[in-house]
Design an enzyme around this catalytic site. Structure first.
Site, mmCIF file in Angstrom:
data_model
loop_
_atom_site.group_PDB
_atom_site.id
_atom_site.type_symbol
_atom_site.label_atom_id
_atom_site.label_comp_id
_atom_site.label_asym_id
_atom_site.label_seq_id
_atom_site.Cartn_x
_atom_site.Cartn_y
_atom_site.Cartn_z
ATOM 1 N N HIS A 90 -0.580 41.949 26.364
ATOM 2 C CA HIS A 90 0.330 43.314 26.506
ATOM 3 C C HIS A 90 -0.298 44.756 26.599
ATOM 4 C CE1 HIS A 90 3.043 41.351 23.522
ATOM 5 N NE2 HIS A 90 4.068 41.958 24.512
ATOM 6 N N CYS B 68 13.597 39.794 30.896
ATOM 7 C CA CYS B 68 12.795 40.732 30.963
ATOM 8 C C CYS B 68 11.664 40.917 30.540
ATOM 9 C CB CYS B 68 13.307 41.835 29.901
ATOM 10 S SG CYS B 68 13.018 41.064 27.910
ATOM 11 N N ASP C 206 6.034 35.468 26.346
ATOM 12 C CA ASP C 206 6.239 34.831 25.618
ATOM 13 C C ASP C 206 6.887 33.188 25.306
ATOM 14 O OD1 ASP C 206 4.811 35.911 23.403
ATOM 15 O OD2 ASP C 206 5.969 37.721 23.253
ATOM 16 N N GLU D 115 12.566 33.875 22.647
ATOM 17 C CA GLU D 115 11.191 33.333 23.815
ATOM 18 C C GLU D 115 10.031 32.669 22.826
ATOM 19 O OE1 GLU D 115 9.417 37.240 22.964
ATOM 20 O OE2 GLU D 115 10.302 38.113 21.884
HETATM 21 C C1 PEP Z 1 8.571 38.548 26.744
HETATM 22 O O1 PEP Z 1 7.837 37.805 25.335
HETATM 23 O O2 PEP Z 1 7.851 38.489 27.805
HETATM 24 C C2 PEP Z 1 8.371 40.257 26.385
HETATM 25 C C3 PEP Z 1 9.009 40.583 27.511
HETATM 26 O O3 PEP Z 1 8.085 40.703 25.483
HETATM 27 P P1 PEP Z 1 6.860 41.082 25.398
HETATM 28 O O4 PEP Z 1 6.272 40.621 26.621
HETATM 29 O O5 PEP Z 1 6.717 42.168 24.426
HETATM 30 O O6 PEP Z 1 6.053 40.012 24.196
HETATM 31 MG MG MG Z 2 7.972 39.087 23.725
#
Ligand code: PEP
Ligand code: MG
Length: 424
Positions: free
Chosen positions: A38, A352, A305, A281
């Site tokens: 992140h 996403c 994820d 995810e």
């Molecule tokens: C993901 O897991 O792809 C996602 C978009 O959420 P994050 O990266 O915030 O876990």
């Molecule tokens: Mg995620």
């Protein structure tokens, strides 16, 4: 240039990034962590160069010397000679020229050569990121990660403060806005939130995201109230992270209905028809997508994820990062199952995760039938360029052959065929 500061650290958290960025830091180098953490996602969205997982970096740099931070290739050069400096200055210029050229696509439609329109949305981390989203031609926001609102503070933001933040994003919007409920835990810790359980040796598998919200319902209800109230200010959708079974989805939907009842009793405005979707995810959610689709209004595939859990590799652990492979047949199959389940149920499916912003996979995803991509604003125009140069008729056949292939030479050849088109 002389005033720019590069931070070289052992490890950097998203909370550090927010503070340091406000002080104008020009680039980051971290000895640990990976490009899917992140922290890295936040840095990318800020458009700041960074390299993660550069072991012993701190031993190799001297305070005050010039460092070139090449985030595209994961290199850092301390004390570069004149030749290296000249080469990178040239590259910076070429990059600027390319960005200027891409800028011309801003108002052009994201449409394939055979006439399929693709919806390009932005991922935003902070309300102010909306500006760069629309500057880069985003159709709306496909993922607003709300946990960043909760960082670097002693107390959780209350309902009014959250409402204000969501409202700002909705009022700046030029299309739908998908706001994700809190995804705290694992590598997204906050000072004001619940701290990690002392027994959690695998935090990514622990009490995070929707699990934490369903356990800490008082905290969750505050966010749901703020979200529902914000829904009267624009086209807003609520997205639930890390759903792993039907029960969680139904429980969250039930809490949303209860919150609506409370608001109605208090005569507070909200949109009765607000759409609620699930992030896909966790591999179990992808496999159960046909079931989840009966209750969800939309899906959004979180590949960061999904890949972590499918391939059993911690996305922040640079020792196993080399195994992080979006092209792994198991990952592709899970994406395909999700897209097909959405199509069968007649609900939209977006992606996403970072895979959606990587030009190496755009054609593959088009061939899998993906029609909605959400990504950091800085990648939108590059992906649009590829979409406009693609013809989905041929891509579908290549992708079907790739999914069925058991021969690695053939797979490589098919992946080559799916590569992004050359610039000119
Ligand atoms: C993901 O897991 O792809 C996602 C978009 O959420 P994050 O990266 O915030 O876990
Ligand atoms: Mg995620």
């Amino acid at each position: 240039h002389s005033e720019a500061t590069v931070i070289v650290a052992d490890d950097i958290t998203p909370a550090d990034i927010i503070l340091l960025h406000q002080q104008g830091v020009a680039a980051f180098i971290s000895e640990h962590g990976g490009p899917l953490s992140h922290t890295a996602i936040l840095v990318r969205s800020l458009g700041v160069p960074a390299v993660f997982g550069l072991h012993h970096a701190r031993r190799m740099v001297v305070d005050g010397e010039i460092i070139i931070v090449d985030g595209d290739n994961g290199h850092a050069i301390a004390g570069p000679d004149a030749l290296a400096l000249a080469w990178y200055e040239k590259r910076q210029q070429l990059d600027k020229d390319y960005r200027r050229e891409l800028g011309r696509l801003k108002s052009e439609p994201a449409i394939t050569q055979d006439g399929h329109t693709v919806c390009l949305m932005a991922n935003i981390e902070l309300p102010e990121d909306s500006v760069s989203a629309y500057d880069n031609g985003a159709h709306g926001v496909g993922l607003f990660r709300t946990e960043f609102l909760y960082m670097n503070r002693e107390k959780m933001p209350d309902e009014e403060e959250q409402l204000e933040a969501y409202r700002r994003v909705l009022e700046a919007a030029r299309g739908p806005v998908t706001i994700r409920t809190l995804d705290l835990g694992a590598d997204k810790q906050v000072d004001s939130g619940r701290s990690q359980s002392p027994t959690a040796t695998n935090p990514a598998l622990g009490l995070r995201a929707i699990r934490l919200c369903l356990k800490e319902q008082d905290m969750f209800r505050v966010q749901l109230r703020a979200l529902l109230r914000a829904s009267s200010f624009g086209e807003m959708r609520i997205m639930l992270p890390m759903i792993s079974n039907l029960q969680e989805l139904r429980q969250a939907l039930h809490l949303i209905e209860e919150t609506k009842d409370d608001l109605r009793r208090q005569s507070l405005a909200y949109n009765e028809k607000v759409q609620v979707g699930a992030m896909i995810e966790v591999p179990a959610a992808a496999l159960a997508a046909p079931l989840l689709a009966r209750y969800a209004d939309f899906f959004s595939i979180g590949t960061n994820d999904l890949i972590q859990y499918t391939l059993a590799i911690d996305r922040v652990d640079d020792e196993v990062n080399y195994l992080y492979d979006p092209l792994h047949p198991a990952v592709l199959r899970l994406i395909q199952i999700t897209i097909e389940a959405g199509a069968q149920a007649g609900i939209p499916v977006a992606m996403c995760g970072e895979m959606a912003s990587d030009p190496r996979y755009t054609r593959l995803l088009l061939g899998l039938g993906l029609t909605e991509f959400s990504m950091n604003p800085g990648s939108l125009l590059e992906i649009k360029r590829i979409i406009r140069h693609s013809d989905t008729r041929g891509l579908r056949g290549i992708v079907q052959r790739l999914l069925a292939s058991t021969n690695s030479a053939e797979m490589h050849e098919l992946i080559e065929q799916l590569a992004a088109p050359a610039l000119h």
